[in-house]
Scaffold this active site. Structure first.
Site, PDB file in Angstrom:
ATOM      1  N   LEU A  18      23.933  46.812  39.600  1.00  0.00           N
ATOM      2  CA  LEU A  18      23.750  48.258  39.678  1.00  0.00           C
ATOM      3  C   LEU A  18      24.812  49.018  38.889  1.00  0.00           C
ATOM      4  O   LEU A  18      24.510  49.982  38.192  1.00  0.00           O
ATOM      5  CB  LEU A  18      23.780  48.709  41.139  1.00  0.00           C
ATOM      6  CG  LEU A  18      22.492  48.527  41.932  1.00  0.00           C
ATOM      7  CD1 LEU A  18      22.757  48.755  43.413  1.00  0.00           C
ATOM      8  CD2 LEU A  18      21.417  49.492  41.444  1.00  0.00           C
ATOM      9  N   ASP A  37      35.772  46.893  36.590  1.00  0.00           N
ATOM     10  CA  ASP A  37      35.285  45.679  37.242  1.00  0.00           C
ATOM     11  C   ASP A  37      36.375  44.620  37.187  1.00  0.00           C
ATOM     12  O   ASP A  37      36.936  44.353  36.126  1.00  0.00           O
ATOM     13  CB  ASP A  37      34.017  45.142  36.569  1.00  0.00           C
ATOM     14  CG  ASP A  37      33.187  44.281  37.506  1.00  0.00           C
ATOM     15  OD1 ASP A  37      33.705  43.240  37.965  1.00  0.00           O
ATOM     16  OD2 ASP A  37      32.039  44.647  37.790  1.00  0.00           O
ATOM     17  N   ASP A  72      41.968  47.117  40.959  1.00  0.00           N
ATOM     18  CA  ASP A  72      41.405  46.865  42.283  1.00  0.00           C
ATOM     19  C   ASP A  72      41.175  48.222  42.944  1.00  0.00           C
ATOM     20  O   ASP A  72      42.128  48.936  43.264  1.00  0.00           O
ATOM     21  CB  ASP A  72      42.387  46.024  43.094  1.00  0.00           C
ATOM     22  CG  ASP A  72      41.896  45.726  44.503  1.00  0.00           C
ATOM     23  OD1 ASP A  72      40.865  46.283  44.926  1.00  0.00           O
ATOM     24  OD2 ASP A  72      42.575  44.943  45.196  1.00  0.00           O
ATOM     25  N   ASN A  99      30.719  52.091  43.252  1.00  0.00           N
ATOM     26  CA  ASN A  99      29.665  51.084  43.368  1.00  0.00           C
ATOM     27  C   ASN A  99      30.196  49.703  43.748  1.00  0.00           C
ATOM     28  O   ASN A  99      29.446  48.863  44.247  1.00  0.00           O
ATOM     29  CB  ASN A  99      28.915  50.993  42.030  1.00  0.00           C
ATOM     30  CG  ASN A  99      28.015  49.789  41.940  1.00  0.00           C
ATOM     31  OD1 ASN A  99      26.914  49.773  42.496  1.00  0.00           O
ATOM     32  ND2 ASN A  99      28.470  48.753  41.243  1.00  0.00           N
ATOM     33  N   TYR A 170      29.501  44.409  56.612  1.00  0.00           N
ATOM     34  CA  TYR A 170      28.894  45.189  55.526  1.00  0.00           C
ATOM     35  C   TYR A 170      28.245  46.468  56.065  1.00  0.00           C
ATOM     36  O   TYR A 170      28.423  47.556  55.513  1.00  0.00           O
ATOM     37  CB  TYR A 170      27.872  44.299  54.825  1.00  0.00           C
ATOM     38  CG  TYR A 170      27.166  44.902  53.633  1.00  0.00           C
ATOM     39  CD1 TYR A 170      27.815  45.046  52.414  1.00  0.00           C
ATOM     40  CD2 TYR A 170      25.831  45.294  53.722  1.00  0.00           C
ATOM     41  CE1 TYR A 170      27.153  45.569  51.312  1.00  0.00           C
ATOM     42  CE2 TYR A 170      25.168  45.818  52.627  1.00  0.00           C
ATOM     43  CZ  TYR A 170      25.830  45.957  51.426  1.00  0.00           C
ATOM     44  OH  TYR A 170      25.176  46.482  50.344  1.00  0.00           O
ATOM     45  N   LYS A 174      29.243  50.273  55.170  1.00  0.00           N
ATOM     46  CA  LYS A 174      28.272  51.137  54.496  1.00  0.00           C
ATOM     47  C   LYS A 174      27.900  52.358  55.340  1.00  0.00           C
ATOM     48  O   LYS A 174      27.648  53.446  54.805  1.00  0.00           O
ATOM     49  CB  LYS A 174      27.024  50.325  54.140  1.00  0.00           C
ATOM     50  CG  LYS A 174      27.250  49.303  53.032  1.00  0.00           C
ATOM     51  CD  LYS A 174      27.753  49.954  51.753  1.00  0.00           C
ATOM     52  CE  LYS A 174      27.665  49.021  50.555  1.00  0.00           C
ATOM     53  NZ  LYS A 174      28.192  49.648  49.316  1.00  0.00           N
ATOM     54  N   THR A 204      19.921  42.161  42.355  1.00  0.00           N
ATOM     55  CA  THR A 204      21.185  41.880  41.694  1.00  0.00           C
ATOM     56  C   THR A 204      21.671  40.523  42.202  1.00  0.00           C
ATOM     57  O   THR A 204      21.028  39.888  43.040  1.00  0.00           O
ATOM     58  CB  THR A 204      22.242  42.948  42.019  1.00  0.00           C
ATOM     59  OG1 THR A 204      22.603  42.855  43.410  1.00  0.00           O
ATOM     60  CG2 THR A 204      21.703  44.353  41.737  1.00  0.00           C
TER      61      THR A 204
END
Length: 299
Positions: A18, A37, A72, A99, A170, A174, A204
């Protein structure tokens, strides 16, 4: 028409999936992009600058401008350095797309402390820290009398909104991002900053192998469907849209509605009096929404 001509963007986790789609779409629409990244695996281990470099090379081959950043995002100083790189390289900052993320799925009773801490850190702190530093940059610009028309796009998840089992770490992170986005939208609006979040469904490396998809389903899960919405939200056209959480994939976009006030009964200081009234308001309340739009769950 290029929706983000001349705008300066930071996209975290932009080496693959993404984030890569966001970076390329923003660049296609005229944005200069800091491609962040660390290049780790899907569970957050290791590092490799190659994916970010490849995205930057692709953008430059398109005639755009981009630079690699391997900070990071969950590190306080690292996330500030990333924001500073945008300002120092391109002269400012207009867009932050948070993201970056990892997965370490386990049933809650099997989840280690490390699994919990790593996921919470990357997702939740890795959203807060860049937003904090970007927000302070925009506040300084606003106080200096400079015009600000800035965007933060955060990444929540259907797991966070609708509570998928096996993802306690997770989902907690989120869900926190969704609430954080609304709070940040209210706090930053005075400085000319909008904040929204997306709950994407895309194929992904983090979702590979979860199930078999038909060719049509794979097409509808192409990250470009989500990148298109993100790019529009980053554009001047979206200056009045803030504090929203969007579900997004190739089948459509929807506004995810937040927690709502439900049925209410009178309070009592005597717990022995509560049974009938609590059972009544539960009976008249909605069931929890499932991940599928037509699914409602008892728990």
């Amino acid at each position: 028409m290029k929706l983000c001509e001349g705008r300066i963007a930071v996209v975290t986790g932009a080496g693959r999936g993404l984030g890569r789609a966001h970076a390329l779409m923003l660049a296609t629409h005229g944005a200069k992009v800091v491609v962040n990244d660390m290049g780790g695996s899907a569970d957050g281990r290791g590092d490799d600058q190659t994916p970010a470099e490849e995205v930057v090379q692709t953008i430059k081959a398109m005639g755009g401008e981009a630079v690699v950043d391997t900070s990071d995002v969950s590190d306080w100083k690292g996330s500030k350095a990333m924001i500073d790189k945008a300002v120092e390289t391109f002269g400012g900052l207009d867009i932050l797309v948070n993201n970056a993320g990892i997965l370490r799925d386990r049933m809650m009773i099997n989840m280690s402390e490390e699994d919990w801490d790593a996921v919470i850190k990357v997702h939740l702190k890795g959203t807060f820290a860049p937003a904090h530093h970007a927000g302070n940059y925009w506040r300084q610009q606003s106080k200096a009398g400079k015009p600000v028309d800035a965007r933060i796009i955060n990444t929540t998840s259907h797991s966070g909104l609708f509570c998928n089992i096996g993802q306690a770490n997770y989902a907690a992170a989120k869900a926190g991002i969704a609430s954080f986005s609304i709070v940040a939208a209210r706090e930053l609006q005075r400085y000319g900053v909008t904040v929204n979040a997306i709950a994407p469904r895309a194929t992904t490396r983090m979702t590979e192998g979860l199930r078999e998809w038909t060719p049509e389903q794979l097409e509808r899960r192409d990250p470009e469907w989500i990148a298109a919405l993100v790019t529009w939200l980053c554009s001047p056209e979206a200056s009045k849209v803030s504090g929203k959480v969007f579900e997004a994939w190739g089948y459509g976009y929807a506004v995810a509605e937040s927690w709502q006030h439900g049925p209410m009964t009178q309070a009592s200081k005597n717990p022995a009096e509560l049974g009938a009234s609590i059972e009544e308001i539960i009976r008249f309340s909605r069931k929890n929404a499932g991940i599928d739009r037509d699914t409602w769950l008892d728990v």
